[in-house]
Design a protein around this motif. Structure first.
Motif, short mmCIF file in Angstrom:
data_model
loop_
_atom_site.label_atom_id
_atom_site.label_comp_id
_atom_site.label_asym_id
_atom_site.label_seq_id
_atom_site.Cartn_x
_atom_site.Cartn_y
_atom_site.Cartn_z
N THR A 26 2.25 10.19 -0.74
CA THR A 26 2.15 8.75 -0.51
C THR A 26 0.77 8.43 0.03
OG1 THR A 26 4.50 8.56 0.00
CG2 THR A 26 3.09 6.78 0.78
N GLU A 28 -0.83 5.02 1.33
CA GLU A 28 -0.44 3.65 1.66
C GLU A 28 -1.16 2.59 0.82
OE1 GLU A 28 2.12 2.81 3.60
OE2 GLU A 28 2.48 4.94 3.92
N SER A 29 -2.42 2.76 0.59
CA SER A 29 -3.17 1.72 -0.14
C SER A 29 -3.19 1.95 -1.65
CB SER A 29 -4.60 1.66 0.38
OG SER A 29 -5.27 2.88 0.12
N GLY A 31 -0.37 4.19 -3.62
CA GLY A 31 0.93 4.33 -4.26
C GLY A 31 1.63 5.61 -3.87
N VAL A 49 0.75 1.02 -5.76
CA VAL A 49 1.21 -0.02 -4.85
C VAL A 49 1.31 -1.33 -5.60
CG1 VAL A 49 0.50 -1.42 -2.86
CG2 VAL A 49 0.31 1.05 -2.76
#
Length: 76
Positions: A26, A28-29, A31, A49
């Motif tokens: 993962t 965060e910014s 995907g 994302v």
């Protein structure tokens, strides 16, 4: 792809009927990376994302045609 090394009996799986996916990465910014774990061959996908659940749902319908296999937790 190869069986995900982190897959264990206690792993949380994402169930997208009728398939099971294991999240391997993962960012965060960016995907998440998923590996299909209840079919063979294993299949990896990256969902960016903001893409929502649609892409994983669509892919699940396609890969459900692959031969179903038991979850392999390694070590045996």
């Amino acid at each position: 792809v190869a069986r995900p090394e982190g897959l264990a009996p206690t792993s949380a799986l994402q169930v997208v009927h009728p398939t099971q996916w294991f999240i391997t990465d993962t960012e965060e910014s960016r995907g998440q990376a998923y590996v299909l774990v209840d079919r063979r061959p294993y299949v990896a996908v990256w969902v960016p994302v903001g893409a929502g659940n649609g892409p994983l749902t669509d892919i699940s319908a396609l890969v459900a045609k692959l031969p179903q296999a038991p979850l392999d937790f390694g070590g045996n």
